[in-house]
Every structure is written in C-alpha cells, then in structure tokens.
Scaffold this motif. Structure first.
Motif, PDB file in Angstrom:
ATOM      1  N   THR A   1     -92.978 -36.030 -39.497  1.00  0.00           N
ATOM      2  CA  THR A   1     -93.591 -37.348 -39.339  1.00  0.00           C
ATOM      3  C   THR A   1     -93.971 -37.572 -37.880  1.00  0.00           C
ATOM      4  OG1 THR A   1     -92.265 -38.228 -41.165  1.00  0.00           O
ATOM      5  CG2 THR A   1     -93.300 -39.832 -39.703  1.00  0.00           C
ATOM      6  N   VAL A   2     -95.149 -38.140 -37.673  1.00  0.00           N
ATOM      7  CA  VAL A   2     -95.667 -38.471 -36.351  1.00  0.00           C
ATOM      8  C   VAL A   2     -96.103 -39.936 -36.386  1.00  0.00           C
ATOM      9  CG1 VAL A   2     -97.454 -37.979 -34.632  1.00  0.00           C
ATOM     10  CG2 VAL A   2     -96.425 -36.103 -35.937  1.00  0.00           C
ATOM     11  N   GLY A   3     -95.860 -40.660 -35.316  1.00  0.00           N
ATOM     12  CA  GLY A   3     -96.267 -42.065 -35.272  1.00  0.00           C
ATOM     13  C   GLY A   3     -96.707 -42.478 -33.886  1.00  0.00           C
ATOM     14  N   ALA A   4     -97.369 -43.628 -33.811  1.00  0.00           N
ATOM     15  CA  ALA A   4     -97.836 -44.169 -32.540  1.00  0.00           C
ATOM     16  C   ALA A   4     -97.584 -45.667 -32.492  1.00  0.00           C
ATOM     17  CB  ALA A   4     -99.326 -43.891 -32.344  1.00  0.00           C
ATOM     18  N   LEU A   5     -97.346 -46.157 -31.286  1.00  0.00           N
ATOM     19  CA  LEU A   5     -97.161 -47.574 -31.002  1.00  0.00           C
ATOM     20  C   LEU A   5     -97.935 -47.865 -29.731  1.00  0.00           C
ATOM     21  CD1 LEU A   5     -95.497 -50.260 -31.566  1.00  0.00           C
ATOM     22  CD2 LEU A   5     -93.802 -49.321 -29.974  1.00  0.00           C
ATOM     23  N   VAL A   6     -98.731 -48.944 -29.701  1.00  0.00           N
ATOM     24  CA  VAL A   6     -99.590 -49.182 -28.541  1.00  0.00           C
ATOM     25  C   VAL A   6     -99.751 -50.668 -28.272  1.00  0.00           C
ATOM     26  CG1 VAL A   6    -101.719 -49.129 -29.924  1.00  0.00           C
ATOM     27  CG2 VAL A   6    -101.830 -48.622 -27.471  1.00  0.00           C
ATOM     28  N   ALA A   7     -99.741 -51.017 -26.980  1.00  0.00           N
ATOM     29  CA  ALA A   7    -100.196 -52.331 -26.536  1.00  0.00           C
ATOM     30  C   ALA A   7    -101.585 -52.127 -25.958  1.00  0.00           C
ATOM     31  CB  ALA A   7     -99.251 -52.904 -25.491  1.00  0.00           C
TER      32      ALA A   7
ATOM     33  N   SER B   1     -85.844 -53.324 -35.261  1.00  0.00           N
ATOM     34  CA  SER B   1     -85.740 -53.083 -36.693  1.00  0.00           C
ATOM     35  C   SER B   1     -86.724 -51.992 -37.068  1.00  0.00           C
ATOM     36  CB  SER B   1     -86.055 -54.379 -37.457  1.00  0.00           C
ATOM     37  OG  SER B   1     -86.201 -54.149 -38.842  1.00  0.00           O
ATOM     38  N   ASP B   2     -86.638 -51.517 -38.307  1.00  0.00           N
ATOM     39  CA  ASP B   2     -87.634 -50.540 -38.764  1.00  0.00           C
ATOM     40  C   ASP B   2     -88.903 -51.221 -39.263  1.00  0.00           C
ATOM     41  OD1 ASP B   2     -86.712 -51.570 -41.150  1.00  0.00           O
ATOM     42  OD2 ASP B   2     -86.095 -49.651 -41.989  1.00  0.00           O
ATOM     43  N   SER B   3     -88.925 -52.551 -39.282  1.00  0.00           N
ATOM     44  CA  SER B   3     -90.127 -53.317 -39.603  1.00  0.00           C
ATOM     45  C   SER B   3     -90.393 -54.296 -38.461  1.00  0.00           C
ATOM     46  CB  SER B   3     -89.961 -54.091 -40.914  1.00  0.00           C
ATOM     47  OG  SER B   3     -89.783 -53.199 -42.004  1.00  0.00           O
ATOM     48  N   PHE B   4     -91.647 -54.460 -38.081  1.00  0.00           N
ATOM     49  CA  PHE B   4     -91.977 -55.325 -36.962  1.00  0.00           C
ATOM     50  C   PHE B   4     -93.434 -55.754 -37.078  1.00  0.00           C
ATOM     51  CE2 PHE B   4     -92.673 -50.949 -35.847  1.00  0.00           C
ATOM     52  CZ  PHE B   4     -93.873 -50.920 -35.171  1.00  0.00           C
ATOM     53  N   ALA B   5     -93.773 -56.838 -36.398  1.00  0.00           N
ATOM     54  CA  ALA B   5     -95.109 -57.418 -36.486  1.00  0.00           C
ATOM     55  C   ALA B   5     -96.085 -56.658 -35.599  1.00  0.00           C
ATOM     56  CB  ALA B   5     -95.072 -58.885 -36.076  1.00  0.00           C
ATOM     57  N   LEU B   6     -97.353 -56.659 -36.028  1.00  0.00           N
ATOM     58  CA  LEU B   6     -98.445 -56.087 -35.258  1.00  0.00           C
ATOM     59  C   LEU B   6     -99.435 -57.190 -34.892  1.00  0.00           C
ATOM     60  CD1 LEU B   6     -99.188 -52.820 -37.287  1.00  0.00           C
ATOM     61  CD2 LEU B   6     -97.648 -53.117 -35.339  1.00  0.00           C
ATOM     62  N   GLY B   7    -100.418 -56.838 -34.080  1.00  0.00           N
ATOM     63  CA  GLY B   7    -101.436 -57.800 -33.669  1.00  0.00           C
ATOM     64  C   GLY B   7    -100.962 -58.620 -32.494  1.00  0.00           C
ATOM     65  N   THR B   8    -100.977 -59.941 -32.629  1.00  0.00           N
ATOM     66  CA  THR B   8    -100.565 -60.840 -31.555  1.00  0.00           C
ATOM     67  C   THR B   8     -99.052 -60.962 -31.584  1.00  0.00           C
ATOM     68  OG1 THR B   8    -102.676 -61.997 -31.805  1.00  0.00           O
ATOM     69  CG2 THR B   8    -100.983 -63.116 -30.526  1.00  0.00           C
ATOM     70  N   ALA B   9     -98.399 -59.945 -31.044  1.00  0.00           N
ATOM     71  CA  ALA B   9     -96.943 -59.846 -31.104  1.00  0.00           C
ATOM     72  C   ALA B   9     -96.451 -58.966 -29.966  1.00  0.00           C
ATOM     73  CB  ALA B   9     -96.503 -59.251 -32.443  1.00  0.00           C
ATOM     74  N   GLY B  10     -95.214 -59.212 -29.532  1.00  0.00           N
ATOM     75  CA  GLY B  10     -94.591 -58.371 -28.535  1.00  0.00           C
ATOM     76  C   GLY B  10     -95.458 -58.177 -27.303  1.00  0.00           C
ATOM     77  N   ALA B  11     -95.525 -56.937 -26.836  1.00  0.00           N
ATOM     78  CA  ALA B  11     -96.291 -56.622 -25.630  1.00  0.00           C
ATOM     79  C   ALA B  11     -97.780 -56.867 -25.807  1.00  0.00           C
ATOM     80  CB  ALA B  11     -96.042 -55.177 -25.221  1.00  0.00           C
ATOM     81  N   GLY B  12     -98.241 -56.977 -27.051  1.00  0.00           N
ATOM     82  CA  GLY B  12     -99.652 -57.224 -27.308  1.00  0.00           C
ATOM     83  C   GLY B  12    -100.032 -58.685 -27.394  1.00  0.00           C
ATOM     84  N   THR B  13     -99.082 -59.590 -27.190  1.00  0.00           N
ATOM     85  CA  THR B  13     -99.332 -61.019 -27.381  1.00  0.00           C
ATOM     86  C   THR B  13    -100.511 -61.521 -26.551  1.00  0.00           C
ATOM     87  OG1 THR B  13     -97.010 -61.449 -27.917  1.00  0.00           O
ATOM     88  CG2 THR B  13     -98.321 -63.326 -27.163  1.00  0.00           C
ATOM     89  N   GLY B  14    -100.585 -61.130 -25.295  1.00  0.00           N
ATOM     90  CA  GLY B  14    -101.640 -61.629 -24.420  1.00  0.00           C
ATOM     91  C   GLY B  14    -102.702 -60.610 -24.080  1.00  0.00           C
TER      92      GLY B  14
ATOM     93  N   LEU C   1    -112.886 -58.626 -27.290  1.00  0.00           N
ATOM     94  CA  LEU C   1    -112.055 -59.321 -28.265  1.00  0.00           C
ATOM     95  C   LEU C   1    -110.601 -59.357 -27.804  1.00  0.00           C
ATOM     96  CD1 LEU C   1    -113.421 -57.512 -31.460  1.00  0.00           C
ATOM     97  CD2 LEU C   1    -114.033 -59.829 -30.717  1.00  0.00           C
ATOM     98  N   LYS C   2    -109.797 -60.159 -28.508  1.00  0.00           N
ATOM     99  CA  LYS C   2    -108.370 -60.115 -28.265  1.00  0.00           C
ATOM    100  C   LYS C   2    -107.835 -58.719 -28.547  1.00  0.00           C
ATOM    101  CE  LYS C   2    -105.358 -63.285 -29.177  1.00  0.00           C
ATOM    102  NZ  LYS C   2    -104.486 -64.321 -29.764  1.00  0.00           N
ATOM    103  N   GLY C   3    -106.899 -58.284 -27.727  1.00  0.00           N
ATOM    104  CA  GLY C   3    -106.188 -57.041 -27.979  1.00  0.00           C
ATOM    105  C   GLY C   3    -104.953 -57.313 -28.808  1.00  0.00           C
ATOM    106  N   GLY C   4    -103.982 -56.421 -28.715  1.00  0.00           N
ATOM    107  CA  GLY C   4    -102.778 -56.637 -29.491  1.00  0.00           C
ATOM    108  C   GLY C   4    -101.875 -55.425 -29.518  1.00  0.00           C
ATOM    109  N   LEU C   5    -100.888 -55.514 -30.389  1.00  0.00           N
ATOM    110  CA  LEU C   5     -99.917 -54.439 -30.616  1.00  0.00           C
ATOM    111  C   LEU C   5    -100.271 -53.726 -31.905  1.00  0.00           C
ATOM    112  CD1 LEU C   5     -97.113 -53.362 -29.451  1.00  0.00           C
ATOM    113  CD2 LEU C   5     -96.094 -54.679 -31.339  1.00  0.00           C
ATOM    114  N   GLY C   6    -100.344 -52.398 -31.847  1.00  0.00           N
ATOM    115  CA  GLY C   6    -100.705 -51.625 -33.037  1.00  0.00           C
ATOM    116  C   GLY C   6     -99.761 -50.466 -33.271  1.00  0.00           C
ATOM    117  N   SER C   7     -99.735 -49.997 -34.500  1.00  0.00           N
ATOM    118  CA  SER C   7     -98.915 -48.839 -34.849  1.00  0.00           C
ATOM    119  C   SER C   7     -99.519 -48.147 -36.058  1.00  0.00           C
ATOM    120  CB  SER C   7     -97.464 -49.263 -35.145  1.00  0.00           C
ATOM    121  OG  SER C   7     -96.620 -48.138 -35.271  1.00  0.00           O
ATOM    122  N   ALA C   8     -99.226 -46.860 -36.198  1.00  0.00           N
ATOM    123  CA  ALA C   8     -99.690 -46.078 -37.342  1.00  0.00           C
ATOM    124  C   ALA C   8     -98.846 -44.822 -37.428  1.00  0.00           C
ATOM    125  CB  ALA C   8    -101.167 -45.717 -37.199  1.00  0.00           C
ATOM    126  N   SER C   9     -98.861 -44.175 -38.588  1.00  0.00           N
ATOM    127  CA  SER C   9     -98.076 -42.951 -38.766  1.00  0.00           C
ATOM    128  C   SER C   9     -98.809 -41.963 -39.656  1.00  0.00           C
ATOM    129  CB  SER C   9     -96.704 -43.272 -39.382  1.00  0.00           C
ATOM    130  OG  SER C   9     -96.835 -43.693 -40.732  1.00  0.00           O
TER     131      SER C   9
END
Length: 339
Positions: A174-180, A139-152, A158-166
C-alpha cells in the motif's frame, strides 16, 4: 493498482492522521503518527521551504526512525506546532532515548497562510496548542479539504486545502499521500473546472469532469491569489508540503528515492510547480511491514504509485475545499457550472 478502502494515507496499517484548525485564524495543523517509530526521509524542490529537523532525515544521518511528522500553516510561526506534538509524545514516553532522556523526533514543514484574510493578531503563538490538538485527534479517518494544515491554503485561482489518496499495488503493498496544497501555481486549467491531474483520477474522486479538451495550455499565468493579496510578498507566499508513505520495508536511502519520485506528482497537478517562491517538499515514510522481493523493481513501482497518489491528493484537496467567511478566493465547488 486500486485505491485502498478509505482512499487515504491511513490505508497503510498503523498510520494515523490528526487535524486541528482555527476557523477565525484561517489556519491549522495536521500530524501523521504511527503505532511505532518509522523510517523517513525528505526531498525539497521548492526555493522557499520552511522546515524543522529535516537534516536528520538524510540517509547518512544518525537517527534511524522518527515519531511523527507535522504539516502546518502559519509560516515560521507554524513550526511551533512540532513542539506541541513533541510535548504530547514525551508524555506518552515516546522518543529517541539518550540515557534517561526521552527526545521525540518530529520533523515538520509549513505553508505560508498569513495573508489569507484570517485574524493573525494573536498575543501568543497558537501553533503549539494546535499541534497538540492535532496529535490528540489522530485517527485512521480524518477530514479533507478545508481542514488541518489546509484550512487557510490558497492556489493561484482557488482555495487550496488538505488532500489524501492511496493505492494498493498488485503485490499487496500500500502507498499513500497526504498534502497541504498552497501552491503559487494553479491546480485547474483556465476556466477553473478541469484539474491538471485529471488523467490520473480514479472514478469520481475529484468530480469526474475529465481532462480539459483544449490544447496548448499552460502558457499563461493568471493568479487571483496575487491580486487578492496585492503585495510582492506573494512571490514567496506559497508551498505544497506532502507526505508519501508505504508499508514496504524501505531504508532511509530508499525512502529518499521515493520522495524524489513523488515530486512528479506535484508537477503533474500544479502548473507551474517547484518555483523559487514555493517551498515544495515531500516527506517519505516506511512502516517496514512488508519486505521487498525485488528491491529495484519494487522501489520503481512504489515511487510511481507515490507520484500518482500525490497528484490525486492535490486535486482532492482543492475539490473538497469549502467556502468560509472572509475567504479571499472561491472554492472549486462555488464556481458556476462545477459540481
């Protein structure tokens, strides 16, 4: 430059992201897809990567466009998430065509989260199903933090996670990033409050606590992750895997240059970064919607924006991580005084 409306990689029109995770497993998968196949490349700077189909993304290789990119937990097992995404794409009739054959092209990369406290005694590799589930959730909306590839995911402290920014550039690109984010290094300065990426924060997207007022930082190395896992294997139990994307019309070679520039974002947000035990890599994506007007200058700005987005995405991943049963490390929000 200002963040896009959602401050997510999906501010780029046509991109979608899906997450799937298993909280008992303490792992998951994230997939990026687009309305149509897209140009992509990759650059690896860590010493211990785990990947699939990345050779195809070199500028001299034959496949011009791909169908999806998968980020996953599970170490080598997690690469099977790409197969689940491929299955789903094939059923949709999407892929590289050779006569009557349809072959979805799904590069992927993994983080090591096998020693994070989750139950890993599966009888059947769960990642193929997680890959399909992530695709179906796109979807064009999705969860960050403890979600998806960043869950563990875990950082040094500290705990890691899933992040994004644009970011939206002055010319409308437009430029964006997605990271585990699962690095060997720390994402916060000593004391676990201030983020290394604080100088690049926009508004209060990761707490607004500002830079650490102390100087002479970064000379020591403390790791709760290594202490918690109590094994030398943690020297290779790390990685930040990311995707940077733009709607600018880039070639594969220009995408590769964007990926190289974006690695600065990891180095600004994680200390230390790009170690022999990290698998740090950045995929880069172009949807091709906006022609370049001055290729060299435009590519410089796009690469710079990609690095800024990636630093912010890493900090957001850790800031938005949430506590869960059986965690080895605390989340940023659980540290006294953080809010």
């Amino acid at each position: 430059m200002i963040p896009g409306p959602k401050n997510l990689i999906t501010d780029i029109p046509g991109l979608k992201v899906g997450n799937a995770q298993d909280d008992v497993l303490k792992s998951g998968t994230t997939v990026l897809i687009a309305d149509t196949p897209f140009t992509a490349s990759v650059h690896v700077m860590g010493g211990a990567p785990g990947t699939r189909e990345t050779d195809l993304l070199a500028p001299d290789k034959s496949v011009a466009r791909i169908d999806a990119i998968t980020l996953s937990g599970g170490s080598a097992y997690g690469l099977d998430a790409c197969s689940g995404v491929s299955d789903a794409l094939r059923e949709c009739g999407r892929g590289f065509r050779v006569a009557d054959a349809v072959i979805p092209i799904v590069p992927g990369a993994i983080i090591f989260d096998l020693l994070n406290g989750g139950q890993k005694n599966w009888a059947e590799n769960p990642y193929r199903a997680l890959g399909r589930a992530a695709f179906e959730a796109a979807s064009d909306s999705f969860a960050l933090g403890t979600a998806g590839a960043g869950t563990g995911a875990l950082t040094a402290m500290l705990k890691g996670g899933l992040g994004s920014a644009s970011l939206v550039l002055d010319d409308g690109t437009t430029v964006g990033a997605l990271v585990a984010a699962n690095p060997m290094g720390s994402v916060t300065t000593p004391g676990d409050r201030h983020f290394w990426a604080a100088p690049f924060e926009i508004g209060t997207e990761f707490g607004g606590v500002g830079p650490d007022p102390n100087a002479g930082l970064g000379r020591g190395f403390e790791s709760r992750k290594m202490q918690s896992m109590q094994t030398q294997a943690t020297e290779r139990a790390n990685t930040s895997i990311a995707i940077v994307a733009t709607d600018a019309d880039l070639t594969k070679a220009q995408c590769q240059r964007m990926a190289i520039a974006a690695h600065d974002g990891i180095a600004r947000a994680v200390v230390p970064a790009h170690s022999p035990g990290d698998g740090d890599l950045v995929f880069s994506v172009s949807t091709g919607a906006r022609p370049l007007t001055n290729p060299e200058q435009d590519l410089t700005r796009i690469g710079h924006a990609a690095a800024l987005c990636l630093s912010r995405a890493i900090a957001r991943a850790i800031y938005l991580a949430t506590p869960a049963k059986g965690d080895l490390l605390p989340s940023w929000s659980a540290i006294p005084g953080n809010s």
